[in-house]
Design an enzyme around this catalytic site. Sequence first.
Site, PDB file in Angstrom:
ATOM      1  N   HIS A  42       0.591  -1.259   0.380  1.00  0.00           N
ATOM      2  CA  HIS A  42       0.010  -0.298   0.456  1.00  0.00           C
ATOM      3  C   HIS A  42       0.495   1.189  -0.581  1.00  0.00           C
ATOM      4  CE1 HIS A  42      -2.782   3.030   2.157  1.00  0.00           C
ATOM      5  NE2 HIS A  42      -3.460   2.266   1.122  1.00  0.00           N
ATOM      6  N   HIS A  84      -0.832  10.149  -3.101  1.00  0.00           N
ATOM      7  CA  HIS A  84      -1.743   9.527  -2.244  1.00  0.00           C
ATOM      8  C   HIS A  84      -3.144  11.270  -2.562  1.00  0.00           C
ATOM      9  CE1 HIS A  84      -4.530   9.091   0.906  1.00  0.00           C
ATOM     10  NE2 HIS A  84      -5.516   8.438   0.420  1.00  0.00           N
TER      11      HIS A  84
HETATM   12  O1  G3P Z   1      -7.073   2.055  -2.367  1.00  0.00           O
HETATM   13  C1  G3P Z   1      -6.925   0.931  -1.597  1.00  0.00           C
HETATM   14  C2  G3P Z   1      -7.062   2.067  -0.098  1.00  0.00           C
HETATM   15  O2  G3P Z   1      -5.556   2.856  -0.859  1.00  0.00           O
HETATM   16  C3  G3P Z   1      -7.730   2.990  -0.283  1.00  0.00           C
HETATM   17  O3  G3P Z   1      -7.788   3.987   0.114  1.00  0.00           O
HETATM   18  O4  G3P Z   1      -7.194   6.449   0.710  1.00  0.00           O
HETATM   19  O5  G3P Z   1      -5.728   4.658   0.757  1.00  0.00           O
HETATM   20  O6  G3P Z   1      -5.803   5.102  -0.645  1.00  0.00           O
HETATM   21  P1  G3P Z   1      -6.224   5.356   0.370  1.00  0.00           P
HETATM   22 CA    CA Z   2      -4.811   4.016  -2.527  1.00  0.00          CA
END
Ligand code: G3P
Ligand code: CA
Length: 318
Positions: A42, A84
């Site tokens: 992530h 992000h």
């Molecule tokens: O993309 C999956 C997860 O990353 C969603 O949350 O806000 O970290 O993009 P975010």
């Molecule tokens: Ca994401």
Amino acid sequence: MTIHARPGGKTAVLTALSLIITLVALSGQGHPPYKKKTLIAHRGASGSAPEHTLEAYRLALAQGADFVEPDLQITRDGVLVCLHDLTLERTTDVEEVFPDRFKTEGGEKHWDVSDFTLDEIKRLDAGSWFDPKFRGARVPTFQEMIDLVRGRAGLFPETKGPEVYGSRGFDMERLLLDLLRKNRLDKPGADKKTPIVIQSFSAESLRKMAVELKTKLPLILLVEPQDGKRWMTAEGMKEARQFATGLGPNKALVDGNPEVVKLAHDLGLSVTLWTFRAKTPGRFRTVRDEMNYFLNEIDVDAVFTDNPDQFPRQTAGR
Ligand code: G3P
Ligand code: CA
């Protein structure tokens, strides 16, 4: 198993054979696009290095990620970069480098990515906020990320704020698919070592890529807790199935409701959960225990984690 043909029973035999072939094909495999329980880094290995830097992506690869995740934004000159937020201030030193280039919204100062050219963004330090030892890390372009990850893991790009970028004159979906095409990664299986899965919280963004732009790449609909009632029902899933190949719910939507995973699987949708973090393992002792529970007891197909090194490899069928 023996199948006895009866006069007039040819259709039934063919149906049974087709069922058997399907079951054999699926046995021992996950739900498409996954072949096994899958680890998605992530924002890179973002628990140990500054999110969305090449340093975080390199560490994710070293820690055995199956996929590395970029969130995508667009610069003023139309380049896809990995970040992000739609703004630069949380993860870079933009406030110091460009002190006057902010917009004020709701009494707060913001530096929108789309107000800065790539050259300007490359002047920013994207590492020090996380730890001074990462000083000098840069915001990578998506192309730079592809160059780093290709051949070593899959890519799991997310269209972030596609409607916002649309209102600013950009077409994020087309930019993404065009770049994948240039890299000859726009077809499923084009590069066996570099599978591509696209994700978005925007059903419209996915629908556009599936229907208008006709991509055959797997598409995952991300689901926020507040949208669970809309998508995590049989009716919602049947609608999602028209433009997506899987669901990506927040883990809170699945915890205590394991039946939604079975429902999704029965409807042919994969389930990819987010986000697993060593610093917040919830009711579990460790994030490894938490991922193990969701992967192997609740049977989700894949997890996004900030801590790829904590993925329960031994028990996750790897
Ligand atoms: O993309 C999956 C997860 O990353 C969603 O949350 O806000 O970290 O993009 P975010
Ligand atoms: Ca994401």
